[in-house]
Design a protein around this motif. Structure first.
Motif, PDB file in Angstrom:
ATOM      1  N   GLN A 243      -2.052  -8.725  -7.321  1.00  0.00           N
ATOM      2  CA  GLN A 243      -1.699  -8.348  -5.953  1.00  0.00           C
ATOM      3  C   GLN A 243      -1.754  -6.833  -5.775  1.00  0.00           C
ATOM      4  O   GLN A 243      -2.229  -6.341  -4.745  1.00  0.00           O
ATOM      5  N   ARG A 244      -1.291  -6.083  -6.773  1.00  0.00           N
ATOM      6  CA  ARG A 244      -1.331  -4.627  -6.688  1.00  0.00           C
ATOM      7  C   ARG A 244      -2.777  -4.115  -6.677  1.00  0.00           C
ATOM      8  O   ARG A 244      -3.124  -3.193  -5.933  1.00  0.00           O
ATOM      9  N   ILE A 245      -3.629  -4.755  -7.487  1.00  0.00           N
ATOM     10  CA  ILE A 245      -5.044  -4.357  -7.517  1.00  0.00           C
ATOM     11  C   ILE A 245      -5.687  -4.606  -6.157  1.00  0.00           C
ATOM     12  O   ILE A 245      -6.439  -3.765  -5.642  1.00  0.00           O
ATOM     13  N   ARG A 246      -5.397  -5.796  -5.583  1.00  0.00           N
ATOM     14  CA  ARG A 246      -5.964  -6.092  -4.263  1.00  0.00           C
ATOM     15  C   ARG A 246      -5.468  -5.102  -3.214  1.00  0.00           C
ATOM     16  O   ARG A 246      -6.234  -4.682  -2.328  1.00  0.00           O
ATOM     17  N   ARG A 247      -4.178  -4.716  -3.318  1.00  0.00           N
ATOM     18  CA  ARG A 247      -3.632  -3.766  -2.353  1.00  0.00           C
ATOM     19  C   ARG A 247      -4.312  -2.404  -2.488  1.00  0.00           C
ATOM     20  O   ARG A 247      -4.655  -1.767  -1.484  1.00  0.00           O
ATOM     21  N   LEU A 248      -4.515  -1.966  -3.734  1.00  0.00           N
ATOM     22  CA  LEU A 248      -5.194  -0.690  -3.955  1.00  0.00           C
ATOM     23  C   LEU A 248      -6.632  -0.735  -3.446  1.00  0.00           C
ATOM     24  O   LEU A 248      -7.124   0.234  -2.843  1.00  0.00           O
ATOM     25  N   GLN A 249      -7.303  -1.879  -3.697  1.00  0.00           N
ATOM     26  CA  GLN A 249      -8.680  -2.014  -3.206  1.00  0.00           C
ATOM     27  C   GLN A 249      -8.718  -1.974  -1.687  1.00  0.00           C
ATOM     28  O   GLN A 249      -9.623  -1.366  -1.093  1.00  0.00           O
ATOM     29  N   TYR A 250      -7.725  -2.632  -1.067  1.00  0.00           N
ATOM     30  CA  TYR A 250      -7.670  -2.631   0.395  1.00  0.00           C
ATOM     31  C   TYR A 250      -7.429  -1.221   0.924  1.00  0.00           C
ATOM     32  O   TYR A 250      -8.084  -0.789   1.895  1.00  0.00           O
ATOM     33  N   GLU A 251      -6.518  -0.500   0.289  1.00  0.00           N
ATOM     34  CA  GLU A 251      -6.236   0.868   0.739  1.00  0.00           C
ATOM     35  C   GLU A 251      -7.467   1.767   0.591  1.00  0.00           C
ATOM     36  O   GLU A 251      -7.745   2.595   1.458  1.00  0.00           O
ATOM     37  N   MET A 252      -8.192   1.610  -0.505  1.00  0.00           N
ATOM     38  CA  MET A 252      -9.404   2.417  -0.705  1.00  0.00           C
ATOM     39  C   MET A 252     -10.448   2.089   0.353  1.00  0.00           C
ATOM     40  O   MET A 252     -11.102   2.991   0.905  1.00  0.00           O
ATOM     41  N   SER A 253     -10.606   0.781   0.650  1.00  0.00           N
ATOM     42  CA  SER A 253     -11.592   0.412   1.676  1.00  0.00           C
ATOM     43  C   SER A 253     -11.172   0.922   3.048  1.00  0.00           C
ATOM     44  O   SER A 253     -12.018   1.337   3.852  1.00  0.00           O
ATOM     45  N   GLN A 254      -9.861   0.931   3.311  1.00  0.00           N
ATOM     46  CA  GLN A 254      -9.374   1.453   4.586  1.00  0.00           C
ATOM     47  C   GLN A 254      -9.654   2.952   4.704  1.00  0.00           C
ATOM     48  O   GLN A 254     -10.051   3.442   5.765  1.00  0.00           O
ATOM     49  N   ARG A 255      -9.426   3.685   3.607  1.00  0.00           N
ATOM     50  CA  ARG A 255      -9.700   5.133   3.637  1.00  0.00           C
ATOM     51  C   ARG A 255     -11.183   5.401   3.891  1.00  0.00           C
ATOM     52  O   ARG A 255     -11.549   6.286   4.682  1.00  0.00           O
ATOM     53  N   ARG A 256     -12.044   4.648   3.205  1.00  0.00           N
ATOM     54  CA  ARG A 256     -13.479   4.838   3.419  1.00  0.00           C
ATOM     55  C   ARG A 256     -13.854   4.503   4.862  1.00  0.00           C
ATOM     56  O   ARG A 256     -14.676   5.189   5.476  1.00  0.00           O
ATOM     57  N   MET A 257     -13.230   3.443   5.394  1.00  0.00           N
ATOM     58  CA  MET A 257     -13.532   3.048   6.763  1.00  0.00           C
ATOM     59  C   MET A 257     -13.108   4.125   7.747  1.00  0.00           C
ATOM     60  O   MET A 257     -13.848   4.453   8.695  1.00  0.00           O
ATOM     61  N   MET A 258     -11.921   4.707   7.538  1.00  0.00           N
ATOM     62  CA  MET A 258     -11.455   5.744   8.439  1.00  0.00           C
ATOM     63  C   MET A 258     -12.326   6.987   8.354  1.00  0.00           C
ATOM     64  O   MET A 258     -12.540   7.685   9.352  1.00  0.00           O
ATOM     65  N   GLU A 259     -12.854   7.279   7.174  1.00  0.00           N
ATOM     66  CA  GLU A 259     -13.764   8.416   7.046  1.00  0.00           C
ATOM     67  C   GLU A 259     -15.050   8.169   7.825  1.00  0.00           C
ATOM     68  O   GLU A 259     -15.626   9.098   8.406  1.00  0.00           O
TER      69      GLU A 259
END
Length: 375
Positions: A243-259
């Protein structure tokens, strides 16, 4: 419940990983009765088939050694030659039978469990010399079955021997009335027939033993629900870590999306619940691409970044929901939305011209969304 708790009842079928580990440890179903039966049957049949070769070889050995000249008996070198010749002749005579027996001894165990070689089964284990384990083996179900098998083998072979004797009684009793040569050949045939029948009779025990060995092995391999859960954790990883890995992956994808929002050409909103960011340039891009999308808090963040980087924000609830529903990030918009998005981009271009003082302020059109793409 603590891991490794053996108090749980083992009712679940073994997993492939459990079976593979057992195989690596040398634990597979085996039937000694089946292997023994195959060796006995192959041995009896090979004696029947190759008996002539053995007889001719023995005849040649006796003839050669009983016709030695008297002078050669006192020559050590000649005796060695005769002994070597007789040994070679004996090996050649029995080699077909020995080869068949070796082949049966190798293939017999493969009939149940298949080929397996494991060095772990050769390692010493304290449980093998443990008195407690010894008592369990002596008075366990398997020991009882082995005892019953031993008695069954005696009874089956004894019964087959009695039946065979009565069925061949006349042939056996009248052997003394036949000519010598014919009686010897007939007696050998009767002995070989009896050996083959008795060897085949041992298959009756194997027919019972094989299902029991499979049942006993499966019973030993059964697992409790806790063991299955523990194995799943070892294989797939703990749920908390995943679950923590999925959360980190989601946060990274969100950051890339916002960029990616910073370089978008337009952001279309609901206006508050949905937001989608599109990018389009004519070089190598057949249609506009969705670079970011979100609802509620994510939509708010997209709008904030768009305002900070002067990306045009257009309010069109139906179009925003449609793009959000039918387009994945990084993919081109559906063909049915080409006209609507083209009008959006044209409107954005006119707004830019207006802000530069090169044209009148355009009026925002109604962007058409096909019925099949409405969300």
């Amino acid at each position: 419940m603590a891991e490794g708790d053996n108090s749980q009842e083992k009712t679940e079928e073994p997993t492939p990983k459990r079976l593979q580990k057992a195989r690596e440890d040398g634990q597979i179903p085996r039937s000694k009765e089946l292997s023994t039966s195959l060796v006995l049957i192959v041995g009896a049949l090979s004696l029947w088939v190759f008996g002539g070769i053995i007889f001719n070889g023995a005849k040649k050995i006796f003839t050669s050694n009983f016709t030695i000249e008297r002078e050669l008996l006192f020559d050590d070198k000649q005796m060695v030659i005769h002994l070597t010749s007789a040994a070679l002749e004996a090996i050649l005579a029995i080699s077909p039978v020995m080869f068949a027996l070796v082949l049966a001894a190798i293939l017999g165990p493969l009939a149940l469990g298949g080929w397996m070689f494991s060095g772990k089964s050769l390692l010493p284990k304290l449980s093998r010399i443990s008195p407690l384990s010894g008592f369990k083996r002596m008075f366990g179900l398997k020991s009882l079955v082995e005892l019953l098998k031993s008695w069954a083998k005696v009874l089956v072979i004894a019964a087959c021997t009695i039946l065979l004797f009565f069925s061949l009684e006349n042939s056996i009793l009248y052997l003394n009335q036949e000519p010598d040569r014919q009686a010897i050949v007939h007696a050998v045939d009767l002995v070989m027939l009896g050996a083959i029948v008795l060897a085949i009779s041992t298959l009756l025990i194997s027919i019972i033993d094989v299902p029991f060995q499979i049942y006993d092995f499966t019973k030993k391999m059964k697992m409790s629900l806790q063991e299955i859960k523990d194995e799943h954790k070892e294989t797939e990883g703990k749920p908390e870590v995943k679950q923590r890995i999925r959360r980190l992956q989601y946060e990274m994808s969100q950051r890339r999306m916002m960029e990616d929002v910073q370089g978008a050409d337009v952001v279309i909103t609901n206006p508050t619940h949905y937001a989608v960011a599109l990018k389009y340039h004519g070089e190598g891009m057949e249609a506009p691409v969705l670079v970011a999308k979100g609802v509620d808090e994510v939509a708010l963040k997209i709008r904030e970044i768009a305002k900070a980087h002067q990306v045009p924000i257009i309010e069109s609830p139906a179009l925003a929901r449609s793009v959000y529903t039918y387009t994945r990030i990084g993919k081109e918009i559906p063909e049915g939305l080409y006209v609507a998005i083209a009008q959006v981009l044209a409107y954005v271009y006119q707004l830019n011209q207006y802000f530069k003082g090169e044209g009148p302020r355009p009026k925002q059109p109604v962007f058409p969304v096909p019925p099949n793409l409405r969300a």
